[in-house]
Design an enzyme around this catalytic site. Structure first.
Site, short mmCIF file in Angstrom:
data_model
loop_
_atom_site.label_atom_id
_atom_site.label_comp_id
_atom_site.label_asym_id
_atom_site.label_seq_id
_atom_site.Cartn_x
_atom_site.Cartn_y
_atom_site.Cartn_z
N GLU A 102 9.25 -30.03 -18.08
CA GLU A 102 9.54 -29.70 -16.78
C GLU A 102 10.85 -28.79 -16.74
O GLU A 102 11.63 -28.76 -17.73
CB GLU A 102 10.55 -31.06 -15.82
CG GLU A 102 9.02 -31.84 -15.45
CD GLU A 102 8.94 -33.05 -16.41
OE1 GLU A 102 9.74 -33.25 -17.25
OE2 GLU A 102 7.65 -33.74 -16.19
N TYR B 74 8.75 -20.17 -22.18
CA TYR B 74 7.74 -21.09 -22.12
C TYR B 74 6.35 -20.26 -22.01
O TYR B 74 5.56 -20.46 -22.89
CB TYR B 74 7.89 -22.10 -21.31
CG TYR B 74 9.26 -22.92 -21.44
CD1 TYR B 74 9.66 -23.14 -22.68
CD2 TYR B 74 9.93 -23.41 -20.31
CE1 TYR B 74 10.78 -24.15 -22.84
CE2 TYR B 74 11.02 -23.96 -20.47
CZ TYR B 74 11.64 -24.55 -21.69
OH TYR B 74 12.72 -25.03 -21.63
C1 COA Z 1 16.50 -21.47 -21.93
C2 COA Z 1 17.09 -21.48 -23.19
C3 COA Z 1 16.78 -22.67 -24.25
C4 COA Z 1 16.16 -20.27 -24.03
O1 COA Z 1 16.93 -20.16 -25.22
P1 COA Z 1 17.13 -18.56 -25.72
O2 COA Z 1 17.63 -18.54 -27.13
O3 COA Z 1 18.37 -18.37 -24.75
O4 COA Z 1 15.91 -17.40 -25.27
P2 COA Z 1 15.58 -16.40 -26.26
O5 COA Z 1 16.49 -15.49 -26.66
O6 COA Z 1 14.36 -17.23 -27.28
O7 COA Z 1 14.49 -15.94 -25.07
C5 COA Z 1 14.89 -15.31 -23.98
C6 COA Z 1 13.88 -14.58 -23.07
O8 COA Z 1 14.24 -14.61 -21.89
C7 COA Z 1 14.24 -13.46 -21.06
N1 COA Z 1 15.07 -13.40 -20.12
C8 COA Z 1 16.54 -13.46 -20.11
N2 COA Z 1 16.99 -13.85 -19.10
C9 COA Z 1 15.92 -13.80 -18.36
C10 COA Z 1 15.70 -13.90 -16.83
N3 COA Z 1 16.86 -14.14 -15.94
N4 COA Z 1 14.63 -13.99 -16.24
C11 COA Z 1 13.60 -13.78 -17.00
N5 COA Z 1 13.43 -13.61 -18.33
C12 COA Z 1 14.77 -13.65 -19.04
C13 COA Z 1 14.61 -12.23 -22.42
O9 COA Z 1 14.26 -11.09 -22.30
C14 COA Z 1 13.85 -13.12 -23.45
O10 COA Z 1 12.47 -12.91 -23.42
P3 COA Z 1 11.70 -11.63 -24.52
O11 COA Z 1 11.92 -12.09 -25.77
O12 COA Z 1 10.46 -11.39 -23.68
O13 COA Z 1 12.78 -10.31 -24.33
C15 COA Z 1 18.52 -21.12 -23.39
O14 COA Z 1 18.91 -20.00 -22.62
C16 COA Z 1 19.34 -22.35 -22.72
O15 COA Z 1 19.80 -23.17 -23.46
N6 COA Z 1 19.69 -22.33 -21.44
C17 COA Z 1 20.49 -23.33 -20.98
C18 COA Z 1 19.85 -24.77 -21.01
C19 COA Z 1 18.55 -24.81 -20.58
O16 COA Z 1 18.29 -24.13 -19.39
N7 COA Z 1 17.56 -25.33 -21.30
C20 COA Z 1 16.08 -25.38 -20.66
C21 COA Z 1 15.83 -26.55 -19.76
S1 COA Z 1 13.99 -26.69 -19.49
#
Ligand code: COA
Length: 144
Positions: A104, A116
């Site tokens: 989720e 995802y």
């Molecule tokens: C969500 C999370 C786990 C993702 O991990 P991350 O290491 O930051 O993400 P990655 O660097 O692997 O990938 C980010 C991707 O999202 C894209 N992206 C970044 N901001 C974005 C936005 N606002 N809208 C759409 N895409 C976005 C990036 O361009 C990248 O995509 P690409 O590889 O196609 O260029 C991390 O940001 C996080 O811990 N967030 C806070 C906690 C959270 O939300 N956890 C998930 C709960 S379900």
């Protein structure tokens, strides 16, 4: 170099820092502990040298898995670590016999949804008011 390995009890204080900085309703350290000791869970961490950069957890029931946690340290987000973690989780749970992974995510969490979907998850439902603080619908996603 960033490595992905199973979470250990010694990682918990670093994991809690990342959990607390990312979520309005964080899991407690005891919460992580009770999941870590279960046989039906897999928790992974991403680390660089001795530093924990993020983690991902899953609970498995037969051939299905529920991703319970994904988070990356705020100062290391958007560097590919979340993708690495979830990708490795998909591989390892598939090896363990899991053919369907569920999760989720907050509707507004476009970054997470992007990660995802890039890894093959598809949206397959909405959970009305699933989240608190702030109240928000949850998108249900599945990887099959
Ligand atoms: C969500 C999370 C786990 C993702 O991990 P991350 O290491 O930051 O993400 P990655 O660097 O692997 O990938 C980010 C991707 O999202 C894209 N992206 C970044 N901001 C974005 C936005 N606002 N809208 C759409 N895409 C976005 C990036 O361009 C990248 O995509 P690409 O590889 O196609 O260029 C991390 O940001 C996080 O811990 N967030 C806070 C906690 C959270 O939300 N956890 C998930 C709960 S379900």
């Amino acid at each position: 170099m960033i490595q992905i390995r199973e979470m250990e009890f010694d990682d918990l204080s670093a994991v809690m820092e990342i959990e607390n900085e990312n979520f309005s309703k964080p899991w407690t350290e005891n919460g992580f502990f009770t999941f870590l000791i279960r046989d039906d869970t897999l928790f992974l961490v991403a680390c660089e040298d001795d530093q924990i950069l993020g983690y991902c957890g899953v609970v498995m029931v037969m051939d299905e898995g529920d991703i319970t946690n994904v988070a990356v340290s705020k100062n290391r987000q958007n560097q590919g670590i979340g993708k690495l973690l979830v990708e490795e989780m998909i591989k390892r749970t598939q090896t363990a016999g899991v053919s369907k992974l569920y999760l989720e995510v907050r509707q507004s969490n476009l970054r997470a949804i992007h990660v995802y979907e890039k890894l093959g998850f598809v949206q397959n439902g909405l959970r009305k008011n699933y989240y608190e603080a702030p109240t928000e619908d949850g998108i249900l996603m599945v990887h099959a």
